[in-house]
Enzyme design. Structure first.
Site, PDB file in Angstrom:
ATOM      1  N   TYR A 300       0.856  -1.188   0.000  1.00  0.00           N
ATOM      2  CA  TYR A 300       0.000   0.000   0.000  1.00  0.00           C
ATOM      3  C   TYR A 300       0.891   1.237   0.000  1.00  0.00           C
ATOM      4  CZ  TYR A 300      -4.186   2.754   0.929  1.00  0.00           C
ATOM      5  OH  TYR A 300      -5.254   3.648   0.827  1.00  0.00           O
ATOM      6  N   TYR A 350      -5.220   5.021  -7.948  1.00  0.00           N
ATOM      7  CA  TYR A 350      -5.608   4.992  -6.536  1.00  0.00           C
ATOM      8  C   TYR A 350      -7.036   4.477  -6.443  1.00  0.00           C
ATOM      9  CZ  TYR A 350      -6.604   6.407  -1.744  1.00  0.00           C
ATOM     10  OH  TYR A 350      -6.953   6.406  -0.415  1.00  0.00           O
TER      11      TYR A 350
END
Length: 396
Positions: A300, A350
């Site tokens: 992440y 994203y």
């Protein structure tokens, strides 16, 4: 704890299908339409029909309800629906919830999805404020917002500064993370930054947004959707794609996680130990694997510092060695630990980390645009604060 750990069954479930929309700055459609497009792509990728879906899991940040998506897809009887968070900590946990539903008999085939108009609609990276200047709805925002701490970028900048003081974090390490992700995006036609190369000069000449973080230390803002289909490993073997077996999945809050999204972490005893360290221990224990067994990782990366911190938390180096590990070339495609091979959130898209799960599956299938030769164990992580979650995917 030991009995609880022994209840986990590795490889009982698998990701059988993956799907995504185009990643854009302005989708021109609703988030429901994006979720439906990604869901249909995942179902078709698995060689299934929408009627095969009897469960759904979404993020607590998703604006698309399971009922709305089921109606859009034409699913008449949804027998299980679930939700988890918080925010970017959710994607791997969402897959874990799908596994739990299947293993408990509540569902057989679960769609896990995330869709957002993150550029043209609700922009998650924008600053927040406490309504009326007081109260924080049990989030402690009232202790931060009046003093200017209003955005994720500011929070992670403070983590970066602390790592500079304690662990010798260097700007060169952050620059290398940004450039590695950009190089992987330049090989991925689906990535937003596919046709935009980046040099070291480009990185350092970009403006600082929250010292020491610069423009290219921040993730993208975009519209799009991504989804996966989870089912039993036995059933997945009879479907259209090679299964990505779920060897292990875990969630963790760590010690004294605190309320709210992330800011209360700044009130803890340490800014250098995040829940990802706790999650990693259980993840490897359930899988019967070690960090050395991981062939490729999708970390992440809402910011470059987020990725760097996790390198130590997941056992690939010591905290004080992280900068040298990165600048040694370890994260590049030919390095010891290739990361974010589709470009990550820094350069691909994203989607709150759902796109990382898709790329983790591609690596197991051997279909990535930056394929790691012989990749058999693929690590995928979700956001570290306030809690976190992670997956280990393996091939047969």
């Amino acid at each position: 704890m030991a009995d609880h750990e022994n209840a986990w069954v590795p490889d009982a479930c698998a990701i059988a299908g993956i799907g995504a929309t185009a990643y854009t700055k302005a989708s021109g459609v609703s988030v429901t339409a994006l979720a439906a497009e990604a869901a249909l792509a995942a179902v078709r990728d698995a060689g299934l029909e929408v009627d095969d879906i009897d469960g759904m899991v979404r993020s607590d940040y998703d604006e698309v309800s399971q009922a709305a998506l089921a109606d859009t897809l034409g699913i008449d009887d949804l027998r299980y629906w679930g939700q988890t968070g918080a925010g970017g900590a959710a994607p791997c946990a969402m897959v874990g919830q799908a596994v739990a539903a299947i293993r408990s008999g509540l569902a057989t085939t679960v769609l896990v999805y995330r869709a957002l108009n993150g550029r043209s609609g609700r922009r998650l990276g924008k600053g927040v404020h406490v309504e009326g200047g007081v109260g924080g709805n049990s989030t402690y925002l009232e202790l931060f917002s009046p003093w200017g701490m209003t955005s994720p970028g500011q929070f992670f900048a403070m983590l970066a500064r602390r790592h500079m003081e304690v662990n010798g974090l260097t700007p060169q390490a952050l620059a290398e993370i940004a450039m590695v992700c950009r190089r992987r995006a330049n090989a991925n036609p689906a990535a937003l930054m596919y046709d935009r190369t980046m040099t070291e000069d480009d990185y350092y000449s970009a403006r600082k947004i929250a010292d020491p973080l610069r423009l290219f230390d921040f993730c993208l803002e975009n519209d799009g959707g991504a989804a996966v289909v989870v089912t039993t490993a036995e059933r997945a073997r009879d479907l259209a794609q090679p299964p990505a077996l779920i060897r292990s999945v875990t969630q963790a809050t760590g010690v004294r996680v605190g309320p709210g999204q992330m800011y209360p972490v700044l009130m803890g005893e340490s800014l250098t130990e995040l829940p990802s360290r706790t999650a990693a221990e259980l993840l490897y224990a359930r899988a019967g694997l070690r960090p050395a067994d991981v062939d490729v990782a999708q970390f992440y990366d809402c910011f470059t510092i987020t990725l760097l911190v996790q390198l130590a938390d997941y056992g690939f180096c010591r905290p004080e060695e992280a900068s040298d590990f990165v600048t040694s070339g370890a994260l590049d495609l030919a390095g010891a630990l290739p990361v974010n091979t589709a470009g990550g959130q820094l350069s691909e898209s994203y989607i709150h980390g759902m796109n990382h799960i898709l790329e983790g599956v591609r690596q197991i299938r051997g279909t990535s645009t930056s394929q790691v030769d012989g990749a058999r164990v693929s690590l995928v992580t979700s956001a570290p604060p306030p809690g976190t979650s992670a997956l280990l995917l393996v091939g047969e």
